[in-house]
Design a protein around this motif. Structure first.
Motif, mmCIF file in Angstrom:
data_model
loop_
_atom_site.group_PDB
_atom_site.id
_atom_site.type_symbol
_atom_site.label_atom_id
_atom_site.label_comp_id
_atom_site.label_asym_id
_atom_site.label_seq_id
_atom_site.Cartn_x
_atom_site.Cartn_y
_atom_site.Cartn_z
ATOM 1 N N GLY A 123 -47.690 1.542 4.729
ATOM 2 C CA GLY A 123 -48.249 0.203 4.649
ATOM 3 C C GLY A 123 -49.756 0.221 4.437
ATOM 4 N N LYS A 148 -47.024 -5.050 -2.116
ATOM 5 C CA LYS A 148 -47.557 -6.048 -1.188
ATOM 6 C C LYS A 148 -48.252 -5.344 -0.029
ATOM 7 C CE LYS A 148 -45.684 -9.227 -3.711
ATOM 8 N NZ LYS A 148 -46.543 -9.911 -4.711
ATOM 9 N N ALA A 149 -49.363 -5.929 0.406
ATOM 10 C CA ALA A 149 -50.138 -5.384 1.520
ATOM 11 C C ALA A 149 -50.269 -6.454 2.603
ATOM 12 C CB ALA A 149 -51.518 -4.957 1.038
ATOM 13 N N THR A 150 -50.794 -6.053 3.752
ATOM 14 C CA THR A 150 -51.120 -7.017 4.801
ATOM 15 C C THR A 150 -52.640 -7.138 4.877
ATOM 16 O OG1 THR A 150 -49.136 -6.489 6.058
ATOM 17 C CG2 THR A 150 -50.896 -7.601 7.242
ATOM 18 N N LYS A 169 -52.934 -15.095 -0.431
ATOM 19 C CA LYS A 169 -51.659 -15.550 0.131
ATOM 20 C C LYS A 169 -50.665 -15.907 -0.965
ATOM 21 C CE LYS A 169 -49.058 -19.156 1.981
ATOM 22 N NZ LYS A 169 -48.603 -20.452 1.424
ATOM 23 N N HIS A 173 -48.954 -11.691 -0.461
ATOM 24 C CA HIS A 173 -49.355 -10.715 0.551
ATOM 25 C C HIS A 173 -49.262 -11.325 1.955
ATOM 26 C CE1 HIS A 173 -50.531 -7.985 -2.590
ATOM 27 N NE2 HIS A 173 -51.239 -8.950 -3.159
ATOM 28 N N GLU A 174 -49.058 -10.448 2.921
ATOM 29 C CA GLU A 174 -48.949 -10.893 4.313
ATOM 30 C C GLU A 174 -50.343 -11.113 4.893
ATOM 31 O OE1 GLU A 174 -46.072 -9.712 7.934
ATOM 32 O OE2 GLU A 174 -47.220 -8.027 7.134
ATOM 33 N N THR A 297 -45.504 -4.277 3.442
ATOM 34 C CA THR A 297 -46.361 -4.949 4.412
ATOM 35 C C THR A 297 -46.129 -4.364 5.802
ATOM 36 O OG1 THR A 297 -44.688 -6.618 4.897
ATOM 37 C CG2 THR A 297 -46.201 -7.076 3.071
ATOM 38 N N SER A 299 -44.995 -6.010 8.310
ATOM 39 C CA SER A 299 -43.684 -6.498 8.757
ATOM 40 C C SER A 299 -42.554 -5.650 8.196
ATOM 41 C CB SER A 299 -43.479 -7.957 8.336
ATOM 42 O OG SER A 299 -44.296 -8.814 9.106
ATOM 43 N N GLU A 300 -42.649 -5.273 6.931
ATOM 44 C CA GLU A 300 -41.602 -4.440 6.312
ATOM 45 C C GLU A 300 -41.602 -3.044 6.908
ATOM 46 O OE1 GLU A 300 -41.351 -6.400 1.850
ATOM 47 O OE2 GLU A 300 -42.994 -5.016 2.321
#
Length: 308
Positions: A123, A148-150, A169, A173-174, A297, A299-300
């Motif tokens: 991540g 996707k990144a956070t 957003k 992306h998170e 992300t 979350s992932e």
């Protein structure tokens, strides 16, 4: 006559050697199997390929580590997909995921530095408090690689840059919380810490209609009170496994080589919208994916969902 007979035996032996491995393998054999034979082939594959779930745990070094789903073969569903042809086909195997008994949510007041070491995912954590000029380039590279990144937002930055925040957003992306004025939270009281986190959540929710569930303390400075306040606000405290140290402005290639050499299953990579990151992001993603890791992300990465 004897010579012809000998040649015939040699030819027959060659044919047997060629077809022998295929006739013995249920994976390749074209002969239709009986129901019992096909079931037994699927059961054998299941015995060899099931994976036990891994419970979340508290590690002495890495603190809270998420669990990871196991998997088992759904024998009946797999048979149903293969029965029309009556032959075993690994591509038609149906798996079911098995959740662990202990989950990340079962632990309070524990920071998280990494994902599960059995999950081949990495991540990107991008902390944003300044550096707007490099954000467009970073977003372009992430889009190019469908990655996707956070992004962890400083609240005062969102207040000053609502359109840039919306662009990040809207790119999918998170969004996480990075406190309001980049404070040293190790030196702040519980009340001061709560004010920093609440103000940031409020401006993020008002601007982006997103409620953060992850919190990254500025400069990685935190204590037990910091983590406790984040928990009270329904957020987990996120640190990192690998640091780009991009704020020291290293050559992009040097930064990429050092980071990629340290990446392993479950790594969380800390970065900021800086020039080295903007210049090195493309190579970093390419090399990390080339080494067999998926990117996702927070979350992932911290979910129990399997990657096979």
């Amino acid at each position: 006559m004897k010579r012809r007979y000998f040649k015939f035996l040699l030819l027959l032996s060659s044919i047997v050697l060629l077809i022998g491995p295929f006739a013995a393998s249920p994976m390749v054999g074209s002969a239709k199997m009986t129901k019992n034979e096909l079931f037994r082939a699927i059961e054998k594959f299941s015995d060899e390929n099931n994976r036990e779930p891994i419970d979340a745990k508290i590690d002495s070094v890495w603190k809270a580590i998420p669990g990871y789903n196991g998997r088992t073969v759904d024998i009946k569903a797999s048979y149903k997909k293969m029965k029309s042809k009556g032959t075993f086909n690994e591509k038609k195997i149906v798996y079911k995921e098995i959740p662990p008994k202990i989950h990340l949510k079962d632990f309070d007041n524990q920071p998280i530095y990494r994902g599960n070491p059995q999950k081949p995912m990495v991540g990107f954590l991008i902390n944003v408090a300044w550096g707007n000029e490099f954000i467009p380039g970073i977003l372009e590279v992430l889009e190019k690689h469908q990655t996707k990144a956070t992004f962890f937002f400083d609240g005062s930055w969102v207040k000053k840059n609502p359109e840039v925040a919306k662009k990040i957003k809207d790119a999918g992306h998170e969004i996480g919380n990075h406190a309001y004025n980049h404070p040293d939270l190790q030196q702040r009281s519980m009340e001061e810490t709560k004010e920093e986190l609440v103000k940031t959540n409020q401006v993020i929710e008002e601007t982006l209609e997103v409620k953060p569930k992850w919190f990254a303390p500025p400069s990685g400075s935190f204590n037990e009170t910091t983590v406790q306040v984040a928990e009270q606000l329904n957020m987990k405290t996120i640190l990192w496994t690998v640091d780009t140290v991009d704020w020291k402005n290293p050559p992009a290639s040097e930064m990429v080589n050092r980071v990629v050499s340290k990446v392993e299953n479950g790594s969380m990579i800390l970065m900021h919208p800086t020039q080295p990151v903007a210049e090195g992001m493309d190579a970093m993603i390419t090399e990390i994916k080339g080494n067999g890791f998926k990117l996702g992300t927070v979350s992932e990465l911290l979910s129990e969902k399997r990657i096979d």
